[in-house]
Design a protein around this motif. Structure first.
Motif, mmCIF file in Angstrom:
data_model
loop_
_atom_site.group_PDB
_atom_site.id
_atom_site.type_symbol
_atom_site.label_atom_id
_atom_site.label_comp_id
_atom_site.label_asym_id
_atom_site.label_seq_id
_atom_site.Cartn_x
_atom_site.Cartn_y
_atom_site.Cartn_z
ATOM 1 N N LEU A 264 0.620 -12.730 26.345
ATOM 2 C CA LEU A 264 0.802 -11.904 25.186
ATOM 3 C C LEU A 264 1.491 -10.774 25.499
ATOM 4 N N ASP A 265 2.478 -10.557 25.264
ATOM 5 C CA ASP A 265 3.238 -9.229 25.864
ATOM 6 C C ASP A 265 3.308 -8.231 25.032
ATOM 7 N N ALA A 266 2.667 -8.002 23.817
ATOM 8 C CA ALA A 266 3.064 -6.881 22.896
ATOM 9 C C ALA A 266 1.705 -6.931 21.986
ATOM 10 N N MET A 267 1.202 -5.745 21.706
ATOM 11 C CA MET A 267 0.223 -5.469 20.706
ATOM 12 C C MET A 267 0.906 -5.223 19.379
ATOM 13 N N ILE A 268 0.488 -5.597 18.129
ATOM 14 C CA ILE A 268 1.359 -5.366 16.944
ATOM 15 C C ILE A 268 0.253 -4.816 15.991
ATOM 16 N N LEU A 269 0.682 -3.704 15.397
ATOM 17 C CA LEU A 269 0.018 -3.036 14.180
ATOM 18 C C LEU A 269 0.558 -3.676 13.089
ATOM 19 N N TYR A 270 -0.341 -4.363 12.454
ATOM 20 C CA TYR A 270 -0.255 -5.145 11.291
ATOM 21 C C TYR A 270 -0.752 -4.442 9.968
ATOM 22 N N GLU A 271 -0.085 -4.367 8.972
ATOM 23 C CA GLU A 271 -0.755 -4.090 7.398
ATOM 24 C C GLU A 271 -1.028 -5.483 6.758
ATOM 25 N N SER A 272 -2.225 -5.549 6.292
ATOM 26 C CA SER A 272 -2.694 -6.797 5.709
ATOM 27 C C SER A 272 -2.824 -6.233 3.908
ATOM 28 N N ARG A 273 -2.034 -7.134 3.175
ATOM 29 C CA ARG A 273 -2.025 -7.154 1.693
ATOM 30 C C ARG A 273 -2.671 -8.339 1.111
ATOM 31 N N LEU A 274 -3.757 -8.227 0.236
ATOM 32 C CA LEU A 274 -4.494 -9.235 -0.055
ATOM 33 C C LEU A 274 -3.821 -9.479 -1.350
ATOM 34 N N GLY A 275 -3.622 -10.893 -1.596
ATOM 35 C CA GLY A 275 -3.000 -11.528 -2.870
ATOM 36 C C GLY A 275 -3.567 -12.812 -3.328
ATOM 37 N N ARG A 276 -3.476 -13.345 -4.354
ATOM 38 C CA ARG A 276 -3.868 -14.409 -5.009
ATOM 39 C C ARG A 276 -3.943 -15.695 -4.068
ATOM 40 N N ASP A 277 -2.803 -15.755 -3.155
ATOM 41 C CA ASP A 277 -2.678 -16.760 -2.528
ATOM 42 C C ASP A 277 -3.152 -16.377 -0.918
ATOM 43 N N GLY A 278 -3.919 -15.425 -0.852
ATOM 44 C CA GLY A 278 -4.290 -14.931 0.411
ATOM 45 C C GLY A 278 -3.745 -13.749 0.961
ATOM 46 N N ALA A 279 -3.904 -13.417 2.162
ATOM 47 C CA ALA A 279 -3.461 -12.173 2.931
ATOM 48 C C ALA A 279 -2.002 -12.425 3.492
ATOM 49 N N GLN A 280 -1.191 -11.440 3.158
ATOM 50 C CA GLN A 280 0.268 -11.416 3.838
ATOM 51 C C GLN A 280 0.131 -10.237 4.794
ATOM 52 N N TYR A 281 0.617 -10.539 6.125
ATOM 53 C CA TYR A 281 0.707 -9.511 7.185
ATOM 54 C C TYR A 281 1.946 -9.024 7.392
ATOM 55 N N ASP A 282 2.075 -7.798 7.524
ATOM 56 C CA ASP A 282 3.506 -7.215 7.694
ATOM 57 C C ASP A 282 3.152 -6.424 8.907
ATOM 58 N N ALA A 283 4.288 -6.549 9.997
ATOM 59 C CA ALA A 283 4.174 -5.775 11.208
ATOM 60 C C ALA A 283 4.625 -4.475 10.797
ATOM 61 N N ILE A 284 4.021 -3.566 11.221
ATOM 62 C CA ILE A 284 4.249 -1.973 11.152
ATOM 63 C C ILE A 284 5.048 -1.568 12.335
ATOM 64 N N ALA A 285 4.486 -1.697 13.460
ATOM 65 C CA ALA A 285 4.793 -1.144 14.885
ATOM 66 C C ALA A 285 4.651 -2.340 15.867
ATOM 67 N N ARG A 286 5.021 -2.367 16.842
ATOM 68 C CA ARG A 286 5.027 -3.121 18.303
ATOM 69 C C ARG A 286 4.922 -2.387 19.464
ATOM 70 N N PHE A 287 4.002 -2.692 20.368
ATOM 71 C CA PHE A 287 3.845 -2.001 21.448
ATOM 72 C C PHE A 287 3.780 -2.788 22.742
ATOM 73 N N ALA A 288 4.773 -2.789 23.495
ATOM 74 C CA ALA A 288 4.895 -3.749 24.774
ATOM 75 C C ALA A 288 3.957 -3.510 25.565
ATOM 76 N N LEU A 289 3.330 -4.446 26.234
ATOM 77 C CA LEU A 289 2.238 -4.613 27.198
ATOM 78 C C LEU A 289 2.997 -4.530 28.561
ATOM 79 N N ASP A 290 2.550 -4.148 29.582
ATOM 80 C CA ASP A 290 3.119 -4.214 31.112
ATOM 81 C C ASP A 290 3.190 -5.465 31.568
ATOM 82 N N ALA A 291 4.355 -5.905 32.146
ATOM 83 C CA ALA A 291 4.582 -7.058 32.804
ATOM 84 C C ALA A 291 3.459 -7.189 33.881
ATOM 85 N N GLN A 292 3.113 -8.445 34.321
ATOM 86 C CA GLN A 292 2.153 -8.494 35.411
ATOM 87 C C GLN A 292 3.057 -8.826 36.587
#
Length: 182
Positions: A154-182
Motif C-alpha cells: 500500500l504505497d500511498a495514503m489518500i485523503l478522501y471526501e465522502s459525499r452521502l447520497g441516496r445510493d450510498g457514499a461517493q468517495y472523492d480523492a482530495i490528496a495523495r501522500f506517497a509512503l516510503d518504499a521499503q
C-alpha cells in the motif's frame, strides 16, 4: 463542511479479488471498485480551513509503505445485528503504526484523538436493518473464511471526501501522500 477520512487503496488485482467474493447476501449494498479502501483514520465533518490543515499535517507523516495480504473475512455488528461485511488484512503491526502516526498528526492540529480500536479491513458490503439474522450472512462468511492473497504494498495514503447520497457514499480523492518504499 467536508466529511473526510484517510485511507489506503489496494491495487487493482486485489480489488478484483475482493469484487469476486461479493454476492450471495440478499439486500447487501456491495461496495464498488471506487469505494474499496482500507481506512486509516476517520476524520468526520470539518470546515475548509481545518481540511487544509489536515492536508498539510498528512504531508508531514513519513512512514514505510506497509506490505500486507488479505486474511479472511468478518462482519461488524451494531446492537446485535450485522451491519457490514469486510475482508481482513494481515499483518497488522505496520498498519497500526501508520494509523498511530496519522492520528498523532491530526491531534497536533486540534482534532480529537481516535477513540475506537483500530482493526484494519476493507469494507465489502453494508447491510440494512432488515438483514438481521439472515442465514445467508453466515453462509457467506463460511464460504469466504479462507480468503487470502499474495502480499501487496500500500504505497500511498489518500485523503478522501465522502459525499452521502441516496445510493450510498461517493468517495472523492482530495490528496495523495506517497509512503516510503521499503
Amino acid at each position: 463542511m467536508h466529511r473526510l477520512f484517510v485511507a489506503l487503496r489496494p491495487p487493482p488485482a486485489i480489488r478484483a479479488l475482493l469484487g469476486a467474493v461479493q454476492g450471495g447476501v440478499p439486500h447487501a449494498r456491495w461496495q464498488d471498485d471506487e469505494q474499496m479502501h482500507l481506512t486509516l483514520r476517520y476524520i468526520g465533518e470539518i470546515d475548509r480551513p481545518m481540511a487544509e490543515d489536515v492536508a498539510v499535517a498528512l504531508g508531514q507523516v513519513h512512514a514505510a509503505a506497509p506490505s500486507v495480504a488479505l486474511a479472511g473475512v468478518g462482519a461488524f455488528d451494531k446492537q446485535g445485528r450485522v451491519d457490514a461485511l469486510w475482508a481482513g488484512v494481515a499483518p497488522h503491526d505496520a498498519l497500526a503504526a501508520l494509523h498511530k502516526k496519522v492520528d498523532q498528526a491530526l491531534v497536533r492540529i486540534g482534532l480529537a484523538p481516535e477513540r475506537r480500536a483500530y482493526l484494519p479491513h476493507v469494507t465489502l458490503a453494508r447491510l440494512p436493518r432488515s438483514a438481521g439474522g439472515d442465514p445467508a450472512i453466515e453462509h457467506w462468511r463460511a464460504r469466504h473464511a479462507g480468503l487470502t492473497s499474495a502480499p501487496f504494498t500500500l504505497d500511498a495514503m489518500i485523503l478522501y471526501e465522502s459525499r452521502l447520497g441516496r445510493d450510498g457514499a461517493q468517495y472523492d480523492a482530495i490528496a495523495r501522500f506517497a509512503l516510503d518504499a521499503q
